[in-house]
Design an enzyme around this catalytic site. Structure first.
Site, PDB file in Angstrom:
ATOM      1  N   LYS A  29       0.875  -1.182   0.000  1.00 54.45           N
ATOM      2  CA  LYS A  29       0.000   0.000   0.000  1.00 54.45           C
ATOM      3  C   LYS A  29       0.907   1.226   0.000  1.00 54.45           C
ATOM      4  CE  LYS A  29      -3.987   1.937   2.485  1.00 54.45           C
ATOM      5  NZ  LYS A  29      -4.911   2.179   1.389  1.00 54.45           N
TER       6      LYS A  29
HETATM    7  C1  LIG Z   1      -6.384   0.526  -3.958  1.00 50.95           C
HETATM    8  C2  LIG Z   1      -7.145  -0.035  -2.821  1.00 50.95           C
HETATM    9  N1  LIG Z   1      -7.749  -1.222  -2.956  1.00 50.95           N
HETATM   10  C3  LIG Z   1      -8.453  -1.774  -1.948  1.00 50.95           C
HETATM   11  C4  LIG Z   1      -8.578  -1.144  -0.717  1.00 50.95           C
HETATM   12  C5  LIG Z   1      -9.346  -1.785   0.387  1.00 50.95           C
HETATM   13  O1  LIG Z   1      -8.476  -2.258   1.374  1.00 50.95           O
HETATM   14  P1  LIG Z   1      -8.911  -2.318   2.889  1.00 50.95           P
HETATM   15  O2  LIG Z   1     -10.178  -3.096   2.940  1.00 50.95           O
HETATM   16  O3  LIG Z   1      -7.811  -3.009   3.575  1.00 50.95           O
HETATM   17  O4  LIG Z   1      -9.109  -0.925   3.350  1.00 50.95           O
HETATM   18  C6  LIG Z   1      -7.964   0.100  -0.539  1.00 50.95           C
HETATM   19  C7  LIG Z   1      -8.068   0.798   0.736  1.00 50.95           C
HETATM   20  O5  LIG Z   1      -7.155   0.871   1.473  1.00 50.95           O
HETATM   21  C8  LIG Z   1      -7.223   0.659  -1.604  1.00 50.95           C
HETATM   22  O6  LIG Z   1      -6.634   1.852  -1.466  1.00 50.95           O
END
Ligand SMILES: Cc1ncc(COP(=O)(O)O)c(C=O)c1O
Length: 315
Positions: free
Chosen positions: A159
């Protein structure tokens, strides 16, 4: 959504005032996007504020940093304890918690290895990400003309801040075209994810979501939805999904910390199902909010109680 300041931010082990959390403009991260971060929700429950899936988020933060060879002086436990303290210190009942690890000020050039690692953690109030009606009425989305970051370019499992340049293109295009959000396809044209959320759809009674190899972030909410589908006896498959499934699916929804579980009512102006949240979406949403609010027992140990707040005669 303008940011609402809280009192304290954690920086490399110390508490600093919100307004003092500043960076030098020549910090490595500013030019080269060298940061990894997390977004975590803390929910108000009758027992006080509780952070949802805290350790899983902090583990992903550590993983994101490892992929980029960022050496961290803090463990998953350290980060988790700090997050609880952060919410307590800022006297929040519910909030969004954001830890960020970045390459700071000290060296020039692309080589990141000689710039110091700086770690911050902040929290603030955050409501419904896609607008107040999104959770009940659903949102209109468009398939993006931008392709999601391809394998072996930017690692989607990290991330990382730089990934969000791609997300910004997807999001801006969607907004300018009158949609609330975009869905990006992967490099081979299959469904990947939204700019900040994973995608699920229901077809002939089965719940589907794309696999990690389609350049998605391994979402914690995605994992939560898969577990809840299992608990509720909803058939589930992880599968590579062609774009056109978006036009014939019975139900589609986004899953993510910010959007929680948000129904999608149209894609590229094609109505999804009856144009309202379908029965599977509603069932999963209800279970999700029952668990995050503490209304149902926390059978998976997903909530970490923070302690303190919740007053107004304990609501
Ligand atoms: C690109 C992306 N995909 C998916 C998610 C969903 O991830 P999470 O459920 O861990 O927040 C996020 C959010 O953080 C994101 O930025």
């Amino acid at each position: 959504m303008p940011i609402q300041a809280t009192e304290k931010i954690w920086h490399n082990g110390k508490w600093i005032n919100w307004d003092d959390a500043k960076l030098h403009v020549l910090s490595h991260v500013v030019s080269y996007g060298s940061a990894v971060f997390e977004g975590i929700r803390c929910y108000e429950t009758k027992q006080g504020p509780a952070i949802f899936r805290l350790r899983e988020h902090m583990q992903r933060l550590v993983n994101s940093a490892k992929i980029y060879r960022m050496e961290l002086p803090y463990s998953v436990d350290d980060f988790s304890n700090t997050a609880c303290e952060l919410v307590r210190i800022n006297k929040m009942n519910s909030c969004y918690v954001k830890p960020i690890v970045l390459r700071g000020y000290g060296d020039v050039g692309v080589n990141p290895l000689h710039s110091p690692i700086d770690v911050y953690m902040a929290c603030w109030h955050w409501g419904a990400y896609l607008g107040p009606d999104a959770l009940s009425k659903g949102v209109d989305v468009g398939v993006s003309s931008w392709t999601r970051i391809a394998p072996n370019t930017l690692p989607a499992m990290s991330k990382a801040a730089a990934n969000y340049m791609n997300s910004q293109l997807v999001n801006m295009e969607a907004r300018l075209n009158g949609f609330v959000e975009g869905i990006a396809l992967d490099y081979s044209g299959h469904i990947s994810e939204g700019s900040g959320e994973n995608v699920f759809l229901v077809h002939d009674g089965t719940l589907y979501t794309p696999p990690l190899a389609t350049s998605i972030l391994p979402g914690i909410t995605r994992n939560t939805v898969v577990q809840l589908a299992h608990d509720l006896g909803i058939p589930f498959k992880e599968a590579v999904i062609p774009r056109e499934m978006l036009y014939i699916a019975d139900e589609i929804f986004f899953a993510g910390t910010a959007v929680e579980i948000t129904p999608i009512r149209s894609v590229d102006h094609v109505q999804v199902g009856k144009g309202v949240a379908g029965p599977v979406t509603v069932k999963l949403q209800a279970e999700f909010f029952a668990l995050t609010s503490g209304a149902k027992p926390d059978r998976h140990n997903w909530l970490t109680p923070v302690g303190a707040p919740v007053t107004a005669a304990s609501r």
